[in-house]
Design a protein around this motif. Sequence first.
Motif, PDB file in Angstrom:
ATOM      1  N   ALA A 247      15.814 -64.691 -92.899  1.00  0.00           N
ATOM      2  CA  ALA A 247      16.348 -66.019 -93.194  1.00  0.00           C
ATOM      3  C   ALA A 247      15.514 -66.712 -94.269  1.00  0.00           C
ATOM      4  CB  ALA A 247      16.388 -66.859 -91.919  1.00  0.00           C
ATOM      5  N   ALA A 248      14.203 -66.515 -94.213  1.00  0.00           N
ATOM      6  CA  ALA A 248      13.316 -67.138 -95.206  1.00  0.00           C
ATOM      7  C   ALA A 248      13.616 -66.615 -96.604  1.00  0.00           C
ATOM      8  CB  ALA A 248      11.853 -66.881 -94.844  1.00  0.00           C
ATOM      9  N   VAL A 290      18.249 -58.278 -98.536  1.00  0.00           N
ATOM     10  CA  VAL A 290      18.690 -59.681 -98.534  1.00  0.00           C
ATOM     11  C   VAL A 290      18.427 -60.311 -99.898  1.00  0.00           C
ATOM     12  CG1 VAL A 290      18.248 -61.983 -97.576  1.00  0.00           C
ATOM     13  CG2 VAL A 290      18.471 -60.017 -96.047  1.00  0.00           C
ATOM     14  N   HIS A 291      17.266 -59.988-100.492  1.00  0.00           N
ATOM     15  CA  HIS A 291      16.975 -60.546-101.813  1.00  0.00           C
ATOM     16  C   HIS A 291      18.009 -60.075-102.834  1.00  0.00           C
ATOM     17  CE1 HIS A 291      14.618 -60.944-105.658  1.00  0.00           C
ATOM     18  NE2 HIS A 291      14.567 -62.150-105.155  1.00  0.00           N
TER      19      HIS A 291
ATOM     20  N   ILE C 249      23.066 -67.119 -91.985  1.00  0.00           N
ATOM     21  CA  ILE C 249      23.664 -65.794 -91.762  1.00  0.00           C
ATOM     22  C   ILE C 249      22.562 -64.745 -91.585  1.00  0.00           C
ATOM     23  CG2 ILE C 249      25.121 -63.980 -92.782  1.00  0.00           C
ATOM     24  CD1 ILE C 249      26.661 -66.473 -91.787  1.00  0.00           C
ATOM     25  N   ALA C 250      21.521 -64.837 -92.400  1.00  0.00           N
ATOM     26  CA  ALA C 250      20.409 -63.885 -92.274  1.00  0.00           C
ATOM     27  C   ALA C 250      19.720 -64.016 -90.913  1.00  0.00           C
ATOM     28  CB  ALA C 250      19.407 -64.098 -93.412  1.00  0.00           C
ATOM     29  N   ALA C 251      19.699 -65.213 -90.365  1.00  0.00           N
ATOM     30  CA  ALA C 251      19.075 -65.422 -89.056  1.00  0.00           C
ATOM     31  C   ALA C 251      19.952 -64.913 -87.916  1.00  0.00           C
ATOM     32  CB  ALA C 251      18.778 -66.915 -88.856  1.00  0.00           C
ATOM     33  N   GLY C 252      21.210 -64.542 -88.252  1.00  0.00           N
ATOM     34  CA  GLY C 252      22.070 -63.960 -87.230  1.00  0.00           C
ATOM     35  C   GLY C 252      23.230 -64.832 -86.768  1.00  0.00           C
ATOM     36  N   ALA C 253      23.513 -65.926 -87.482  1.00  0.00           N
ATOM     37  CA  ALA C 253      24.590 -66.829 -87.056  1.00  0.00           C
ATOM     38  C   ALA C 253      25.950 -66.140 -87.112  1.00  0.00           C
ATOM     39  CB  ALA C 253      24.601 -68.084 -87.924  1.00  0.00           C
ATOM     40  N   ALA C 284      30.973 -68.147 -99.639  1.00  0.00           N
ATOM     41  CA  ALA C 284      31.855 -67.151 -99.020  1.00  0.00           C
ATOM     42  C   ALA C 284      31.447 -65.740 -99.440  1.00  0.00           C
ATOM     43  CB  ALA C 284      33.310 -67.435 -99.399  1.00  0.00           C
ATOM     44  N   ASP C 285      31.207 -65.570-100.740  1.00  0.00           N
ATOM     45  CA  ASP C 285      30.784 -64.248-101.218  1.00  0.00           C
ATOM     46  C   ASP C 285      29.377 -63.916-100.730  1.00  0.00           C
ATOM     47  OD1 ASP C 285      33.166 -63.955-102.493  1.00  0.00           O
ATOM     48  OD2 ASP C 285      32.366 -63.979-104.526  1.00  0.00           O
ATOM     49  N   GLY C 286      28.478 -64.887-100.851  1.00  0.00           N
ATOM     50  CA  GLY C 286      27.081 -64.663-100.475  1.00  0.00           C
ATOM     51  C   GLY C 286      26.936 -64.267 -99.015  1.00  0.00           C
ATOM     52  N   MET C 287      27.696 -64.904 -98.148  1.00  0.00           N
ATOM     53  CA  MET C 287      27.539 -64.605 -96.727  1.00  0.00           C
ATOM     54  C   MET C 287      27.985 -63.178 -96.400  1.00  0.00           C
ATOM     55  SD  MET C 287      30.366 -67.078 -94.860  1.00  0.00           S
ATOM     56  CE  MET C 287      30.366 -66.385 -93.203  1.00  0.00           C
ATOM     57  N   VAL C 288      28.984 -62.688 -97.134  1.00  0.00           N
ATOM     58  CA  VAL C 288      29.399 -61.298 -96.938  1.00  0.00           C
ATOM     59  C   VAL C 288      28.261 -60.355 -97.338  1.00  0.00           C
ATOM     60  CG1 VAL C 288      31.005 -59.507 -97.736  1.00  0.00           C
ATOM     61  CG2 VAL C 288      31.843 -61.834 -97.231  1.00  0.00           C
ATOM     62  N   HIS C 289      27.652 -60.631 -98.490  1.00  0.00           N
ATOM     63  CA  HIS C 289      26.554 -59.778 -98.973  1.00  0.00           C
ATOM     64  C   HIS C 289      25.348 -59.821 -98.026  1.00  0.00           C
ATOM     65  CE1 HIS C 289      28.876 -59.248-102.503  1.00  0.00           C
ATOM     66  NE2 HIS C 289      28.572 -60.382-103.107  1.00  0.00           N
ATOM     67  N   VAL C 290      24.995 -61.022 -97.594  1.00  0.00           N
ATOM     68  CA  VAL C 290      23.813 -61.144 -96.729  1.00  0.00           C
ATOM     69  C   VAL C 290      24.081 -60.490 -95.381  1.00  0.00           C
ATOM     70  CG1 VAL C 290      22.341 -62.776 -95.471  1.00  0.00           C
ATOM     71  CG2 VAL C 290      22.883 -63.189 -97.883  1.00  0.00           C
ATOM     72  N   HIS C 291      25.293 -60.689 -94.853  1.00  0.00           N
ATOM     73  CA  HIS C 291      25.628 -60.074 -93.570  1.00  0.00           C
ATOM     74  C   HIS C 291      25.554 -58.547 -93.672  1.00  0.00           C
ATOM     75  CE1 HIS C 291      28.384 -58.846 -90.199  1.00  0.00           C
ATOM     76  NE2 HIS C 291      27.498 -59.601 -89.589  1.00  0.00           N
ATOM     77  N   ALA C 292      26.027 -58.009 -94.811  1.00  0.00           N
ATOM     78  CA  ALA C 292      25.925 -56.556 -95.013  1.00  0.00           C
ATOM     79  C   ALA C 292      24.451 -56.149 -95.100  1.00  0.00           C
ATOM     80  CB  ALA C 292      26.675 -56.164 -96.282  1.00  0.00           C
ATOM     81  N   ALA C 293      23.649 -56.956 -95.767  1.00  0.00           N
ATOM     82  CA  ALA C 293      22.232 -56.622 -95.978  1.00  0.00           C
ATOM     83  C   ALA C 293      21.471 -56.525 -94.663  1.00  0.00           C
ATOM     84  CB  ALA C 293      21.585 -57.667 -96.893  1.00  0.00           C
TER      85      ALA C 293
END
Lengths: 300, 300, 300, 300
Positions: A247-248, A290-291, C249-253, C284-293
């Motif tokens: 997340a950070a 993530v980055h 999203i990275a934290a798991g939301a 919208a796009d970023g959350m897809v990428h981060v969730h995949a990451a």
Amino acid sequence: MIVQMRTGTDERALEHVLNTITAAGHGHRVIAGTERNVIGVLGGAPSQDLLDRVQALPGVEMVIRISKPYKLASREFHPARTIVHIGNVEIGGETPVLMAGPCGLEGLELLALAREETGMPVVTEVMEPDQVSVVAEYADMLQIGSRNMSNFPLLRKAGRSGRPVLLKRGFSATIEEWLMSAEYVLAEGNEDVVLCERGIRSFDPIVRFTLDLTAVPLLKDLTHLPVIVDPSHGTGRRALVAPMSLAAIAAGADGLIVEVHHDPAQALCDGPQAILPDVLRQIADGMVHVHAAIRMPVLA
Amino acid sequence: MIVQMRTGTDERALEHVLNTITAAGHGHRVIAGTERNVIGVLGGAPSQDLLDRVQALPGVEMVIRISKPYKLASREFHPARTIVHIGNVEIGGETPVLMAGPCGLEGLELLALAREETGMPVVTEVMEPDQVSVVAEYADMLQIGSRNMSNFPLLRKAGRSGRPVLLKRGFSATIEEWLMSAEYVLAEGNEDVVLCERGIRSFDPIVRFTLDLTAVPLLKDLTHLPVIVDPSHGTGRRALVAPMSLAAIAAGADGLIVEVHHDPAQALCDGPQAILPDVLRQIADGMVHVHAAIRMPVLA
Amino acid sequence: MIVQMRTGTDERALEHVLNTITAAGHGHRVIAGTERNVIGVLGGAPSQDLLDRVQALPGVEMVIRISKPYKLASREFHPARTIVHIGNVEIGGETPVLMAGPCGLEGLELLALAREETGMPVVTEVMEPDQVSVVAEYADMLQIGSRNMSNFPLLRKAGRSGRPVLLKRGFSATIEEWLMSAEYVLAEGNEDVVLCERGIRSFDPIVRFTLDLTAVPLLKDLTHLPVIVDPSHGTGRRALVAPMSLAAIAAGADGLIVEVHHDPAQALCDGPQAILPDVLRQIADGMVHVHAAIRMPVLA
Amino acid sequence: MIVQMRTGTDERALEHVLNTITAAGHGHRVIAGTERNVIGVLGGAPSQDLLDRVQALPGVEMVIRISKPYKLASREFHPARTIVHIGNVEIGGETPVLMAGPCGLEGLELLALAREETGMPVVTEVMEPDQVSVVAEYADMLQIGSRNMSNFPLLRKAGRSGRPVLLKRGFSATIEEWLMSAEYVLAEGNEDVVLCERGIRSFDPIVRFTLDLTAVPLLKDLTHLPVIVDPSHGTGRRALVAPMSLAAIAAGADGLIVEVHHDPAQALCDGPQAILPDVLRQIADGMVHVHAAIRMPVLA
């Protein structure tokens, strides 16, 4: 600086305030509102002393500082981002960094040896002004801990050490107070300051500290200094370190500093939050992904 | 120490915890609940190290410390109240004391002179360990400021100074952390510690700090050390100093420390909260009346 | 429940406590420590009433609750994660959801029309118990706002509405209090509760609220209910919405709810934090990428 | 309202802000500082809507409200203190009042009977708008609890009830938010509002709430409404009720509301903080003495 007068104050009180402002070498401009007078102070940032004096005058309701109390740390006066170099490592550059280690580790010679063997830079905490010069000989970077964020003699000494400084946020420091502390180091001519968010005190006893990740994008706007995050002390629980690390990075942090131990239950300190080497590798891989994700272009 | 296991953990996890406790020289007793096991640790106060280790073991939900982390400051082990003597003044005795002064005042010789002329004891703040021995020569009491409450090297040095110590509460320190800091001074053999409540950080920006007067009766129960209150820094506003001074005495405080200035608008520091000498006299009289009032017998 | 007695209390006080526990139908076990007695209470979760009574007895230092005060919301008793279905949308499933909208929007028929035209589910806030049945006719999901998190009559009414409930965290509610509020809805037989973190009150005036992202992985461990994040109200500033969305999203939301407006400066409410439609697409796009990451495997 | 522009914004951004202010019917005055422009908004208190809109405009750093958001509750517009009459009792008059009672007590007819027998006024909590008219028939005063301080439908209903309202502070409400809630009641034409401080949430788990006695003199300056203190809920511990009661009176409170029970350990609610009748008498006597003490003239 804006001075807000109380409703119904007389001319004499207003003049007293205006004279005090003039005597301090500032101009002023009075905005006569329907309810009250408001005074704008002109001519550069006023001193804290003037602010305090005016606040204490009769008829003054409130004094509002408009200019920021820090200058050297401010991005307004230094738009280009600072990159701090430690050995071959760049903090604040293109790639986020991962710093890991046990904080129980004792012995400066041991650290110097470790650095020699591995090439890895060594960060060591300094807790009193007298330690600074000795530690600066062996360590590549000096860390100022959360409890010492407002230890001004220590900050000044670190500012003169010739070493980059990792400045942890006091656990109840405002962002502005934190940047003021950075200002003490910068004022000694040391431009290599890295800010480290490590959790603030809140009302919920479920965690020791509340990791304030919003501080990351806020600081990216306010200052040119790099910002990293300590999710180990910032959560106090091992299970939270990996998700909050990612997340950070997603929030824009320039790096992470995490506690790791091959056997956390035996670690001399930082037991409850130290992670296993396996989790460290997950974080190392995850932060790269993530980055990359946050830099992907938006689809047309 | 109480160890609360997670619901559904197996025997091996439980045994690992019990073995860790035994290895540290403690006994234990397992309470098998319907939902989870809870372990009582026997044999005196466990170390922070053991607490941290057990917290990090698999299957452990939470570790709860039962014994207080401070001993010397605790009233449980030292029921008689401590009276601190400074010159002819008693803090913690029958009568509450009133300490007043400007904090901008510079020059140790000047202070020593003032003391010689007036007989009044002098309290001076020390901000780094190196200052302690010099200041201790001239001042009757050393003050540790709010920002230094957890500056352990400074606390230890003050503990060895031979002077009574006025220990201000860190503005975001819990009562327990504050007593732990007092413990550092007491541990050096210095029994003359006076605690000073000076406001804590809260969420309401209307005041700089929230004066925590409940700390006074709480501390009177937890510790034998005298407790005074600083309503000047603890409110940050001149108009609030007098009412909060009297409230502090009514809550049971052993004294007050207030900022006073003949011309607060010109004061070098503490402008907004410094009171005029006239108000100081009101407080001086008022505290005598309020102290008498809280000691009056209940009418039959 | 653990009862910690004061040091030095006599047998009678201990017996009084034990009798009170027995009278309430619980067993007990005394752990006689070197400093004090500690009592473990057996036989299931004790009532709040018993806890309060014992706390008030002479000689009792502290009562510590061991079992959690919520059951239906707890993952211990319901390990499988809940997926909430609203129309075709799943909250808590494989893919994080993005909810967007203006909160100024008035008119239930208008909302129903919008849903008909677009097929998008509609979430509407309910502010008093009397509104629930009318709103439930038109909206697909009922939102309980931050200020109403502890409005128990409203929670019960929403629990009987037959609609999924989006339960925002009170801005000064602990995680435990929040789960207790969810318990009120669940207790009415409504299993479709989505928790929404939206910022807590802290001491730093630089932001209106401090977004507590650590709540996300904490809740994922404590409860089976889905958790989403509101970075708009949770930061109060437009520029912070995108980075904190990705961090969530990275934290798991399980999703995000953001305020969007084609002209934020003209928005009737939520002006300072409403984002432009372009930024919404970035998120919208970023959350897809981060969730995949965060789901990528660790490299061997 | 003061608008602070970012350093380095161009003319167009400034003009956009000025036009927005003009379009809302306000005048303006630009103060061109060395670092940035600051705009004073003229012509009466601007709406929250304008404030939010301007905050969202490009180039705006911060908007600072100068006029207070509450009017009816403000002492600036209503300097004479309000005295609330309930039966023969005056709150806000010469003598502080003592209100006592169990909060577990059920049954409105029972309360009405008690009032008939004793002549004592009865205060009852209302928890939802629908209860207001029924409770208003039997009770002399309606209490809005801490959790409902921002329940605006309830406040409005209480404002139209024809009964005085005891408005408890939300445990994480700022003073300004609290006065805004009072404004909702006053706006319905009900001038009989009594404010009750009952503790705020802080970071120290040693107490459930931190009693904010500084709120008393602060409110005495800001509003004409009477202010009382609840030391029972405001501390959560029986032993703290008496000292904090006297401290509240010394700080200038118009009265106290305390929980009392002949057998606190058996009380259905408020167990840990309910005091015995003997202690109530000590408080009753003590408050008279302390109130007399703070009114004594200063010795010449």
